[in-house]
Each structure stands twice: as structure tokens, then as C-alpha cells.
Design an enzyme around this catalytic site. Structure first.
Site, short mmCIF file in Angstrom:
data_model
loop_
_atom_site.label_atom_id
_atom_site.label_comp_id
_atom_site.label_asym_id
_atom_site.label_seq_id
_atom_site.Cartn_x
_atom_site.Cartn_y
_atom_site.Cartn_z
N SER A 116 0.95 -1.26 0.22
CA SER A 116 0.01 0.04 0.03
C SER A 116 0.71 1.04 0.03
O SER A 116 0.49 2.10 0.71
CB SER A 116 -0.91 -0.05 1.29
N CYS A 117 1.86 1.29 -0.97
CA CYS A 117 2.71 2.22 -1.10
C CYS A 117 2.31 3.63 -1.66
O CYS A 117 3.01 4.62 -1.45
CB CYS A 117 4.07 1.89 -1.63
N GLY A 118 1.16 3.53 -2.18
CA GLY A 118 0.84 4.65 -2.92
C GLY A 118 1.14 4.94 -4.25
O GLY A 118 0.87 5.86 -4.78
#
Length: 296
Positions: A116-118
Site C-alpha cells: 500500500s505504498c501509494g
């Protein structure tokens, strides 16, 4: 060194019978990784193999590729528990060898350690493409029968899972099915980093003749770590993500999901799957398509 397991009181209810008893749980503690004294990342992990974990993380980030690029890894002597009782072993410092470039990444910039690093998909794929040191090679062939043995062998090698039921595991196999190494951790990404870090410490990178087997799903993060270590085949007992499939296809990695018994899905890199003579897959029009090297 922190403990791998801890005991906690639990209220147990079985078929209406109630009892109180101690239960064994997998330990989870934060580990801060510093690079040449500067805070780099924090990950939640099961204590154990911390040096390999840090080394593997730095391989995944494109910082390290050879054992000679690493001068030392040590717990920070000044790290003490909140009550002042001594070293918590939750902070360690990695020192690079002279001349090894220090990346412009710090804890303040929030180095990503989860899927979920963006980052958007294209940016993530481009990051691996530009930072990977080795192309994905390995022309070996894997039979479905051999692959089918790997989940049970991985499970049998998990030492702590039997006591806790709460650990992910990752293993390296040779193309012939020899079990090379197994690591466990509360985080699936940490288990893979521990494997890769141990390989770096033994100067075995790239792992161009290895199969990575993981106990959970195949996320982009795990595919990325495999690619950064030059691993040509990744197998998982659960589903891959779409971005993991994209990365495997782009790098030439073989990606296998839902590996359960003799059933499995091959999402990319079919050329490394050896099928019996006459076997193949049918396309949407019902036509048979040959897949991978055929066995005689």
C-alpha cells in the site's frame, strides 16, 4: 535478542466447556533499520535473523547486491527499553562499504515496505526495471508434480508455526526440488527479505537457479523482491495481485498461484513449466495451445 514466541493467558471455550490457560503466540516487535547512522525504515517483524532481514530489505531497495558492499550490521548500543533496563535489539545500523552509493532515502521520506505504498502501477514497475541489477534468467523446467510437493515441504520445515499458527514462511528450492533455506516471520515480506539477506551474506546473488515458495498470496511486493534478487520463479499457495502478474510478465519471471496439491494456476512465464507430451491448454476458442517445454 527478542523472543520468537511469547505466552499470554487465553480463555478457551470448547463445546461449552470453559477454561483458562496460557497460549503461545508469535512475537511481533518493531525493527528500525538505519543506514550509515541515518534512520531508513521501520518494519514490524518477528525477532530473529534481523541482520539478514536488514540486508535483504536493502537488496530489495536496490542498495546492495554483493556481500562486499556491506561493511557491518550491528544493533545500536544506545538503544534501551522504555524502562531503562537495557538493549531492546529493535534498532540496528547497516554500514556500507566505502564507495558504495548511499541512496537518498530516509525514514522521514517514508520508504515503503508494504504493497500500500501509494505508487501507481507504472511507477512501481518502472522502479524495479531501473533499479534491478540482474535480468531474470534461468532456463530450467519445473514439472507440476515437483511444484506440488513444495507447499507441504515448506509447511513441514516451519519450526515455529506448529507452536503458534501465526507465521508466514518463505523457502528457496533448487529447480530439482532441493530445499535450500526456509525463514519464518509474522510479515510475509520479512520472511522473503530474510531469505534474500542470507543469500547476500553468503554472496549467492543473483539467485538465478532458485524457486521462491511463499505460504500466502503473491503480492507485487514479493514479486518485486524476487525480481531484485534475480529469482526466476515465484510460487504461492494463494492468489497473486494484478500488479505482481504484470511485473512477472515484464521481467520474464514464472509466477504460480493457488499451488495446492496437484492444482495450480500459472500466470506468467509458462515456458518454465514442463508438461507431459501431448498436454497443453485450451484457449477461449477451444483450441489446444502447447505450454512450456514438453516432457518425453
Amino acid at each position: 535478542m527478542g523472543r520468537v514466541t511469547e505466552r499470554r493467558r487465553v480463555l478457551r471455550i470448547r463445546d461449552g466447556a470453559v477454561s483458562a490457560r496460557p497460549d503461545t503466540l508469535v512475537a511481533e516487535e518493531p525493527l528500525e533499520i538505519r543506514l550509515n547512522g541515518r534512520p531508513l525504515a521501520i518494519t514490524m517483524r518477528t525477532p530473529g535473523d534481523d541482520f539478514a532481514l536488514a540486508a535483504g530489505f536493502l537488496v530489495s531497495e536496490g542498495v546492495l547486491g554483493r556481500a562486499a558492499e556491506l561493511t557491518s550490521i550491528a544493533y545500536c548500543a544506545g538503544a534501551t527499553a522504555d524502562d531503562g533496563t537495557g538493549n531492546t535489539y529493535n534498532i540496528l545500523d547497516v554500514k556500507l562499504a566505502p564507495g558504495v552509493p548511499v541512496p537518498d532515502i530516509t525514514l522521514e521520506r517514508n520508504v515503503y515496505t508494504t504493497s500500500s505504498c501509494g505508487l501507481c502501477g507504472k511507477a512501481s514497475l518502472d522502479a524495479v526495471r531501473t533499479s534491478a541489477r540482474w535480468p531474470i534468467t534461468g532456463d530450467f523446467a519445473l514439472t507440476p508434480e515437483l511444484l506440488a510437493t513444495m507447499p507441504d515441504r515448506l509447511r513441514a520445515a516451519q519450526r515455529v508455526f506448529d507452536r503458534t499458527g501465526g507465521l508466514h514462511a518463505a523457502a528457496l528450492f533448487t529447480p530439482a526440488g532441493e530445499l535450500l533455506d526456509v525463514r519464518e516471520d509474522v510479515g510475509r515480506h520479512n520472511a522473503v527479505d530474510k531469505l534474500i539477506g542470507r543469500a547476500l551474506q553468503q554472496d549467492l546473488l543473483p539467485l538465478s537457479e532458485a524457486v521462491l515458495m511463499v505460504s500466502g498470496r503473491a503480492s507485487f511486493e514479493l514479486a518485486q523482491k524476487a525480481a531484485m534478487a534475480g529469482i526466476p520463479a515465484l510460487a504461492a499457495v494463494s492468489a497473486p495481485s494484478s500488479l505482481a502478474v504484470d511485473l512477472a510478465a515484464e521481467t520474464g519471471m514464472t509466477l504460480i498461484g493457488f499451488l495446492r496439491g496437484t492444482s495450480m494456476n500459472v500466470y506468467a512465464g509458462e515456458r518454465r513449466i514442463a508438461l507431459p507430451d501431448g498436454a497443453g491448454q485450451t484457449d477461449s476458442a477451444g483450441q489446444t495451445v502447447k505450454t512450456g517445454p514438453q516432457m518425453s
